[in-house]
Structures are given as structure tokens and as C-alpha cells.
Design a protein around this motif. Structure first.
Motif, mmCIF file in Angstrom:
data_model
loop_
_atom_site.group_PDB
_atom_site.id
_atom_site.type_symbol
_atom_site.label_atom_id
_atom_site.label_comp_id
_atom_site.label_asym_id
_atom_site.label_seq_id
_atom_site.Cartn_x
_atom_site.Cartn_y
_atom_site.Cartn_z
ATOM 1 N N ARG A 135 -26.625 -35.644 -34.799
ATOM 2 C CA ARG A 135 -25.506 -35.296 -33.909
ATOM 3 C C ARG A 135 -24.621 -34.309 -34.644
ATOM 4 N NH1 ARG A 135 -28.603 -37.639 -31.421
ATOM 5 N NH2 ARG A 135 -28.383 -39.381 -29.985
ATOM 6 N N ARG A 136 -24.209 -33.281 -33.974
ATOM 7 C CA ARG A 136 -23.364 -32.282 -34.601
ATOM 8 C C ARG A 136 -21.987 -32.866 -34.912
ATOM 9 N NH1 ARG A 136 -25.314 -27.175 -34.320
ATOM 10 N NH2 ARG A 136 -23.237 -26.322 -34.701
ATOM 11 N N ILE A 137 -21.337 -32.280 -35.906
ATOM 12 C CA ILE A 137 -19.976 -32.683 -36.235
ATOM 13 C C ILE A 137 -19.055 -32.314 -35.077
ATOM 14 C CG2 ILE A 137 -18.040 -32.277 -37.802
ATOM 15 C CD1 ILE A 137 -20.076 -31.656 -39.974
ATOM 16 N N THR A 138 -18.246 -33.253 -34.657
ATOM 17 C CA THR A 138 -17.295 -33.034 -33.575
ATOM 18 C C THR A 138 -15.903 -33.396 -34.091
ATOM 19 O OG1 THR A 138 -17.523 -35.288 -32.735
ATOM 20 C CG2 THR A 138 -19.059 -33.634 -31.869
ATOM 21 N N PRO A 139 -14.845 -33.060 -33.338
ATOM 22 C CA PRO A 139 -13.492 -33.382 -33.815
ATOM 23 C C PRO A 139 -13.251 -34.862 -34.063
ATOM 24 C CG PRO A 139 -13.400 -31.732 -32.081
ATOM 25 C CD PRO A 139 -14.828 -32.206 -32.143
ATOM 26 N N ASP A 140 -14.016 -35.762 -33.402
ATOM 27 C CA ASP A 140 -13.799 -37.192 -33.608
ATOM 28 C C ASP A 140 -14.753 -37.785 -34.643
ATOM 29 O OD1 ASP A 140 -16.089 -36.945 -32.109
ATOM 30 O OD2 ASP A 140 -15.591 -38.539 -30.681
ATOM 31 N N THR A 141 -15.516 -36.952 -35.350
ATOM 32 C CA THR A 141 -16.391 -37.454 -36.396
ATOM 33 C C THR A 141 -15.554 -38.022 -37.540
ATOM 34 O OG1 THR A 141 -18.127 -35.834 -35.920
ATOM 35 C CG2 THR A 141 -18.187 -36.864 -38.085
ATOM 36 N N PRO A 142 -15.828 -39.290 -37.965
ATOM 37 C CA PRO A 142 -15.079 -39.825 -39.114
ATOM 38 C C PRO A 142 -15.286 -38.912 -40.316
ATOM 39 C CG PRO A 142 -16.386 -41.542 -38.044
ATOM 40 C CD PRO A 142 -16.826 -40.230 -37.451
ATOM 41 N N MET A 143 -14.228 -38.595 -41.021
ATOM 42 C CA MET A 143 -14.332 -37.649 -42.126
ATOM 43 C C MET A 143 -13.455 -38.094 -43.285
ATOM 44 S SD MET A 143 -13.412 -33.562 -42.249
ATOM 45 C CE MET A 143 -14.440 -33.207 -40.839
ATOM 46 N N SER A 144 -14.052 -38.161 -44.465
ATOM 47 C CA SER A 144 -13.268 -38.414 -45.654
ATOM 48 C C SER A 144 -12.420 -37.170 -45.935
ATOM 49 C CB SER A 144 -14.186 -38.700 -46.848
ATOM 50 O OG SER A 144 -13.440 -38.797 -48.032
ATOM 51 N N GLN A 145 -11.123 -37.365 -46.137
ATOM 52 C CA GLN A 145 -10.232 -36.246 -46.401
ATOM 53 C C GLN A 145 -10.298 -35.792 -47.853
ATOM 54 O OE1 GLN A 145 -8.409 -34.626 -43.908
ATOM 55 N NE2 GLN A 145 -9.789 -35.901 -42.712
ATOM 56 N N THR A 146 -10.918 -36.591 -48.676
ATOM 57 C CA THR A 146 -11.004 -36.249 -50.088
ATOM 58 C C THR A 146 -12.329 -36.717 -50.647
ATOM 59 O OG1 THR A 146 -9.857 -36.405 -52.220
ATOM 60 C CG2 THR A 146 -9.976 -38.406 -50.899
ATOM 61 N N ILE A 147 -12.726 -36.152 -51.774
ATOM 62 C CA ILE A 147 -13.913 -36.607 -52.487
ATOM 63 C C ILE A 147 -13.446 -37.517 -53.611
ATOM 64 C CG2 ILE A 147 -15.808 -35.877 -53.997
ATOM 65 C CD1 ILE A 147 -16.085 -33.399 -52.276
ATOM 66 N N PHE A 148 -14.075 -38.672 -53.743
ATOM 67 C CA PHE A 148 -13.630 -39.674 -54.695
ATOM 68 C C PHE A 148 -13.942 -39.245 -56.125
ATOM 69 C CE2 PHE A 148 -13.323 -41.908 -50.811
ATOM 70 C CZ PHE A 148 -12.487 -43.007 -51.009
ATOM 71 N N LEU A 149 -13.006 -39.510 -57.017
ATOM 72 C CA LEU A 149 -13.163 -39.167 -58.418
ATOM 73 C C LEU A 149 -14.068 -40.178 -59.120
ATOM 74 C CD1 LEU A 149 -9.466 -38.229 -59.304
ATOM 75 C CD2 LEU A 149 -11.346 -36.695 -58.642
ATOM 76 N N LEU A 150 -14.594 -39.773 -60.279
ATOM 77 C CA LEU A 150 -15.479 -40.654 -61.033
ATOM 78 C C LEU A 150 -14.797 -41.945 -61.450
ATOM 79 C CD1 LEU A 150 -17.436 -38.204 -63.393
ATOM 80 C CD2 LEU A 150 -18.139 -39.130 -61.183
ATOM 81 N N SER A 151 -13.487 -41.919 -61.571
ATOM 82 C CA SER A 151 -12.741 -43.112 -61.981
ATOM 83 C C SER A 151 -12.515 -44.090 -60.833
ATOM 84 C CB SER A 151 -11.392 -42.700 -62.581
ATOM 85 O OG SER A 151 -10.646 -41.916 -61.654
ATOM 86 N N SER A 152 -12.859 -43.699 -59.603
ATOM 87 C CA SER A 152 -12.644 -44.568 -58.448
ATOM 88 C C SER A 152 -13.595 -45.751 -58.482
ATOM 89 C CB SER A 152 -12.850 -43.781 -57.151
ATOM 90 O OG SER A 152 -12.000 -42.658 -57.094
ATOM 91 N N PRO A 153 -13.163 -46.930 -58.017
ATOM 92 C CA PRO A 153 -14.043 -48.112 -58.026
ATOM 93 C C PRO A 153 -15.378 -47.880 -57.333
ATOM 94 C CG PRO A 153 -11.787 -48.782 -57.587
ATOM 95 C CD PRO A 153 -11.784 -47.275 -57.587
ATOM 96 N N VAL A 154 -15.386 -47.147 -56.214
ATOM 97 C CA VAL A 154 -16.632 -46.932 -55.484
ATOM 98 C C VAL A 154 -17.620 -46.095 -56.287
ATOM 99 C CG1 VAL A 154 -15.931 -44.803 -54.272
ATOM 100 C CG2 VAL A 154 -17.556 -46.378 -53.175
ATOM 101 N N MET A 155 -17.128 -45.317 -57.261
ATOM 102 C CA MET A 155 -17.992 -44.490 -58.088
ATOM 103 C C MET A 155 -18.423 -45.193 -59.371
ATOM 104 S SD MET A 155 -18.408 -41.627 -56.478
ATOM 105 C CE MET A 155 -19.040 -40.549 -57.769
ATOM 106 N N ARG A 156 -17.862 -46.347 -59.657
ATOM 107 C CA ARG A 156 -18.109 -47.011 -60.933
ATOM 108 C C ARG A 156 -19.035 -48.208 -60.806
ATOM 109 N NH1 ARG A 156 -15.080 -45.389 -65.135
ATOM 110 N NH2 ARG A 156 -15.335 -47.385 -66.177
ATOM 111 N N GLN A 157 -19.636 -48.387 -59.642
ATOM 112 C CA GLN A 157 -20.600 -49.472 -59.460
ATOM 113 C C GLN A 157 -21.805 -48.941 -58.696
ATOM 114 O OE1 GLN A 157 -18.502 -52.486 -57.302
ATOM 115 N NE2 GLN A 157 -18.057 -51.183 -55.543
#
Length: 207
Positions: A53-75
């Protein structure tokens, strides 16, 4: 905007292009990766999956890219077993994050999702038709020929790290429907995959 930029070291056969410019790789001899039933990259584009599906205005979008120090990047990321609508929504969200930040490769956890999944688009203009989705990717084998790269990463802004990368890898993965594939990824696709797959197991996270 940042990007996973690749710059070859001296003597690597690569052009010394500026950051964010697609690298031009020489083609050295490869060893023991050829198999008559294994296609050479690129893998099947996501647009060919029948559920793109193409990207549309209502597509959920992360406003930022998570840093290596973020919990989601450390596991380590979890293996994907449910290929239903929620996964498709997360794929679109990661893709939208790539487009927003002009990234050619992104792991799901860089966009805040703990799925074992990477998205790659080696097209210079990032055309949606060339987007590739690798779910539960695993490197089966790699070429003995390696090159040194200076890699930047949007999860570690302002940093350049020297990495030794195989320039051909055999990858087993599942597509967006859950079907299994094995392909040989070469050159910049191989390098992008190795980098982003390290994010999936938190290998690039700082101590």
C-alpha cells in the motif's frame, strides 16, 4: 537528513563519494556462493507482494529515528510469526520513516518496532517499486572477499565507523506474506543488509 552512508577505504575499488551518495563497487572474485537454485539479488520488491500500500497522509510514521542508546535498540528483536494486518501497518510505518529521513536502509527497531525486519531501497530516487522487505533475515554464507567501509548511521549521528564487510552474502528471509526465500545479495545491498541486521541483534549498540 541523515543516511546510512557507505564510503570505501583506499584501495577497495570504490569511488570516494561523499556521504549519502550510492557507492560504486568493483566486482572482485567471489568464493563458493553460487548455487543454481539461488537467485542473485535483488529480492522480490514489496510492491510485487500483492499487499503493498502506498504511503498516505494517515500512514503511521515515526517522527524520529531511534538512537543506539534507546532501549529498543539495545535488545535483540523478536522473530516475526504473525504476518497479518498489524505487521503490514508496521512495514508501512518503517517505509514512511525511510522516506521522511531519506534513508536507503532501516531496521524496524530504528523506527521503534522490535520486529526482526529490515527494509532496503538501493534505488537512487528511492522509488517505491524497488523497496525490499526482509523479515527474519539470516545470513547463510558470505564471500571470503571483504572490503573496508566507513559507515555512518542515522542512529549514531555525526559518527563514522570503519567496518569490514563481505560484498556478497546469501540471505534466507521471509517476505511480507511469510513466504520463505533465499537470495544472493551483492555489493551495496549486501553491505546495507549486514549493517541493518546487526541492529536487529543490537551488535552496533554502544556499551
Amino acid at each position: 537528513a541523515g543516511c546510512l552512508a557507505l564510503r570505501g577505504m583506499a584501495g577497495s575499488g570504490l569511488s570516494q563519494a561523499a556521504s549519502c551518495v550510492r557507492p560504486h563497487l568493483a566486482r572482485p572474485e567471489m568464493t563458493a556462493l553460487r548455487h543454481p537454485t539461488v537467485p542473485t539479488s535483488p529480492a522480490m520488491p514489496y510492491a510485487s507482494s500483492g499487499i503493498h500500500r502506498r504511503i498516505t497522509p494517515d500512514t503511521p510514521m515515526s517522527q524520529t529515528i531511534f538512537l543506539l542508546s534507546s532501549p529498543v535498540m539495545r535488545q535483540p528483536c523478536r522473530q516475526v510469526s504473525d504476518f497479518g494486518p498489524e505487521l503490514q501497518q508496521r512495514i508501512r510505518a518503517v517505509h514512511a520513516c525511510m522516506v521522511r529521513h531519506r534513508e536507503h536502509a532501516l531496521s524496524a527497531n530504528q523506527a521503534g518496532f522490535a520486529d526482526s525486519m529490515v527494509l532496503v531501497n538501493t534505488s537512487p530516487d528511492m522509488d517505491e517499486s524497488t523497496l525490499q522487505v526482509f523479515i527474519n533475515p539470516r545470513i547463510i554464507s558470505s564471500s571470503s572477499t571483504q572490503r573496508q567501509f566507513m559507515e555512518s548511521c542515522p542512529s549514531e549521528p555525526g559518527q563514522l565507523r570503519q567496518r569490514s564487510r563481505a560484498i556478497e552474502v546469501m540471505i534466507h528471509y521471509q517476505d511480507a506474506r511469510g513466504a520463505s526465500h533465499t537470495v544472493i545479495a551483492q555489493n551495496e545491498l549486501a553491505v546495507y543488509l549486514q549493517h541493518t541486521m546487526e541492529h536487529l541483534v543490537s551488535d552496533l549498540a554502544p556499551a
